[in-house]
Each structure stands twice: as C-alpha cells, then as structure tokens.
Design a protein around this motif. Structure first.
Motif, PDB file in Angstrom:
ATOM      1  N   ARG A   1     -50.067 -81.826 -13.066  1.00  0.00           N
ATOM      2  CA  ARG A   1     -48.803 -82.287 -12.510  1.00  0.00           C
ATOM      3  C   ARG A   1     -48.082 -83.304 -13.388  1.00  0.00           C
ATOM      4  NH1 ARG A   1     -50.200 -84.375  -6.844  1.00  0.00           N
ATOM      5  NH2 ARG A   1     -52.112 -84.954  -7.916  1.00  0.00           N
ATOM      6  N   VAL A   2     -48.830 -83.965 -14.282  1.00  0.00           N
ATOM      7  CA  VAL A   2     -48.190 -84.955 -15.165  1.00  0.00           C
ATOM      8  C   VAL A   2     -47.971 -84.409 -16.569  1.00  0.00           C
ATOM      9  CG1 VAL A   2     -49.048 -86.916 -13.858  1.00  0.00           C
ATOM     10  CG2 VAL A   2     -50.417 -86.007 -15.757  1.00  0.00           C
TER      11      VAL A   2
ATOM     12  N   THR B   1     -45.898 -80.171  -6.643  1.00  0.00           N
ATOM     13  CA  THR B   1     -47.122 -80.573  -5.955  1.00  0.00           C
ATOM     14  C   THR B   1     -48.358 -79.940  -6.581  1.00  0.00           C
ATOM     15  OG1 THR B   1     -45.842 -80.725  -3.904  1.00  0.00           O
ATOM     16  CG2 THR B   1     -48.232 -80.624  -3.692  1.00  0.00           C
ATOM     17  N   TYR B   2     -48.181 -78.882  -7.332  1.00  0.00           N
ATOM     18  CA  TYR B   2     -49.284 -78.087  -7.824  1.00  0.00           C
ATOM     19  C   TYR B   2     -49.508 -78.261  -9.316  1.00  0.00           C
ATOM     20  CZ  TYR B   2     -48.745 -75.580  -3.405  1.00  0.00           C
ATOM     21  OH  TYR B   2     -48.681 -75.246  -2.086  1.00  0.00           O
ATOM     22  N   TYR B   3     -50.757 -78.016  -9.749  1.00  0.00           N
ATOM     23  CA  TYR B   3     -50.937 -77.718 -11.150  1.00  0.00           C
ATOM     24  C   TYR B   3     -50.782 -76.214 -11.311  1.00  0.00           C
ATOM     25  CZ  TYR B   3     -55.780 -77.348  -9.394  1.00  0.00           C
ATOM     26  OH  TYR B   3     -56.905 -77.068  -8.646  1.00  0.00           O
ATOM     27  N   MET B   4     -50.518 -75.778 -12.550  1.00  0.00           N
ATOM     28  CA  MET B   4     -50.213 -74.365 -12.759  1.00  0.00           C
ATOM     29  C   MET B   4     -50.914 -73.855 -14.006  1.00  0.00           C
ATOM     30  SD  MET B   4     -46.226 -74.160 -11.666  1.00  0.00           S
ATOM     31  CE  MET B   4     -46.341 -72.392 -11.349  1.00  0.00           C
ATOM     32  N   GLY B   5     -51.129 -72.561 -14.028  1.00  0.00           N
ATOM     33  CA  GLY B   5     -51.850 -71.991 -15.152  1.00  0.00           C
ATOM     34  C   GLY B   5     -51.479 -70.557 -15.434  1.00  0.00           C
TER      35      GLY B   5
ATOM     36  N   SER C   1     -45.850 -74.917 -21.095  1.00  0.00           N
ATOM     37  CA  SER C   1     -44.904 -75.988 -20.774  1.00  0.00           C
ATOM     38  C   SER C   1     -44.262 -75.677 -19.435  1.00  0.00           C
ATOM     39  CB  SER C   1     -43.829 -76.104 -21.851  1.00  0.00           C
ATOM     40  OG  SER C   1     -43.066 -74.913 -21.949  1.00  0.00           O
ATOM     41  N   LYS C   2     -43.683 -76.684 -18.839  1.00  0.00           N
ATOM     42  CA  LYS C   2     -42.979 -76.451 -17.584  1.00  0.00           C
ATOM     43  C   LYS C   2     -41.641 -77.172 -17.618  1.00  0.00           C
ATOM     44  CE  LYS C   2     -45.413 -80.113 -15.027  1.00  0.00           C
ATOM     45  NZ  LYS C   2     -46.196 -80.422 -13.801  1.00  0.00           N
ATOM     46  N   GLU C   3     -40.678 -76.565 -16.976  1.00  0.00           N
ATOM     47  CA  GLU C   3     -39.332 -77.110 -16.884  1.00  0.00           C
ATOM     48  C   GLU C   3     -39.086 -77.428 -15.415  1.00  0.00           C
ATOM     49  OE1 GLU C   3     -36.397 -74.620 -18.905  1.00  0.00           O
ATOM     50  OE2 GLU C   3     -38.066 -73.558 -19.826  1.00  0.00           O
TER      51      GLU C   3
ATOM     52  N   LEU D   1     -53.495 -76.133  -5.539  1.00  0.00           N
ATOM     53  CA  LEU D   1     -53.470 -77.446  -4.903  1.00  0.00           C
ATOM     54  C   LEU D   1     -54.297 -78.415  -5.735  1.00  0.00           C
ATOM     55  CD1 LEU D   1     -53.956 -76.194  -1.267  1.00  0.00           C
ATOM     56  CD2 LEU D   1     -51.942 -77.413  -2.114  1.00  0.00           C
ATOM     57  N   PRO D   2     -53.948 -79.698  -5.736  1.00  0.00           N
ATOM     58  CA  PRO D   2     -54.613 -80.670  -6.615  1.00  0.00           C
ATOM     59  C   PRO D   2     -56.025 -81.038  -6.159  1.00  0.00           C
ATOM     60  CG  PRO D   2     -52.997 -81.771  -5.256  1.00  0.00           C
ATOM     61  CD  PRO D   2     -52.833 -80.305  -4.985  1.00  0.00           C
ATOM     62  N   ARG D   3     -56.953 -80.053  -6.269  1.00  0.00           N
ATOM     63  CA  ARG D   3     -58.348 -80.309  -5.894  1.00  0.00           C
ATOM     64  C   ARG D   3     -59.246 -80.475  -7.103  1.00  0.00           C
ATOM     65  NH1 ARG D   3     -59.678 -75.147  -2.593  1.00  0.00           N
ATOM     66  NH2 ARG D   3     -58.548 -74.286  -4.381  1.00  0.00           N
ATOM     67  N   TYR D   4     -58.810 -79.980  -8.249  1.00  0.00           N
ATOM     68  CA  TYR D   4     -59.642 -79.967  -9.440  1.00  0.00           C
ATOM     69  C   TYR D   4     -58.909 -80.599 -10.615  1.00  0.00           C
ATOM     70  CZ  TYR D   4     -62.283 -76.497  -6.779  1.00  0.00           C
ATOM     71  OH  TYR D   4     -63.003 -75.847  -5.815  1.00  0.00           O
TER      72      TYR D   4
END
Length: 126
Positions: free
Chosen positions: A53-54, A31-35, A70-72, A99-102
């Motif tokens: 997220r994509v 559900t989240y973007y990550m950094g 990268s994400k797994e 959360l996907p606000r930005y």
C-alpha cells in the motif's frame, strides 16, 4: 468487493516489451496490496511481482531486473512493465488484490489475495 480488469497482453518476439495494466474499482483500491501472477499451460500459477500500500515492490527472481510494477492511484491502475521478454514468460497474466494480512515474500503467494482478474494472454515467440 474489488473488480479487476487486465489489459495490454499480446504477442511479442524474444527481447521485446509489453506493458500490462489492471483497472481496479473504487473506492477500495488504496486499501489493498496488489500483485501480478502468471500461469503457463500445465504449470501452477506463480507470483511475478507485488506492490504494497505504500509502494514497496517485490519481484520473483525470474523477472528481477526485467519487470517493473507500479500503481497510479489517481487512475486506480496497476501496471506491469515487462522488458527483455523470453519465451518462458509466455503465460496468462492475472492481476490480484489482497486485504492487508500479509507482508514481504508472502505477497508473491496466491493465499495472500482475495480478488482476481480474468487474465490477459502474453505470448513470446523465439
């Protein structure tokens, strides 16, 4: 609530490589973007790399061409491959989820994130 646990930090010489990992709790990971952020002594925390997220990635100018995020999804893990490390890369590195606000360059800013890990130390010696 998202729990984040970083691993993979350590000490390396100039020009070396390290791979950081961040384990995120389920089931909210997708559900989240990550950094990844970092903070050196006496300096503000700065964004290093982020992934939406994509799978779209964005990098700070200082690490472009050297770091790769990268994400797994299957393992609920976020990675940061760091190559050609320099002493200026020494810092505590933090994983974050938002959360996907930005979108876009906002993903390299602290205000875009809601949850943070405890950090892992990276030290690069000359």
């Amino acid at each position: 609530q998202v729990q984040l646990v970083e691993s993979g930090g350590g000490s390396v010489q100039t020009g070396g490589s390290l791979r950081l990992s961040c384990a995120a709790s389920a089931p909210t990971y997708s559900t989240y973007y990550m950094g990844w952020f970092r903070q050196a002594p006496g300096k503000k925390r700065e964004g290093v790399a982020a992934i939406d997220r994509v799978g779209g990635a964005i990098y700070a100018d200082s690490v472009k061409g050297r770091f790769s995020i990268s994400k797994e999804n299957a393992k609920i893990t976020l990675n940061l491959q760091m190559n050609s490390l320099q002493p200026d890369d020494s810092a505590v590195y933090y994983c974050a989820a938002g959360l996907p606000r930005y979108s876009g360059s906002h993903l390299l800013q602290e205000y875009a994130y809601n949850y943070w890990g405890q950090g892992t130390q990276v030290t690069v010696s000359s």
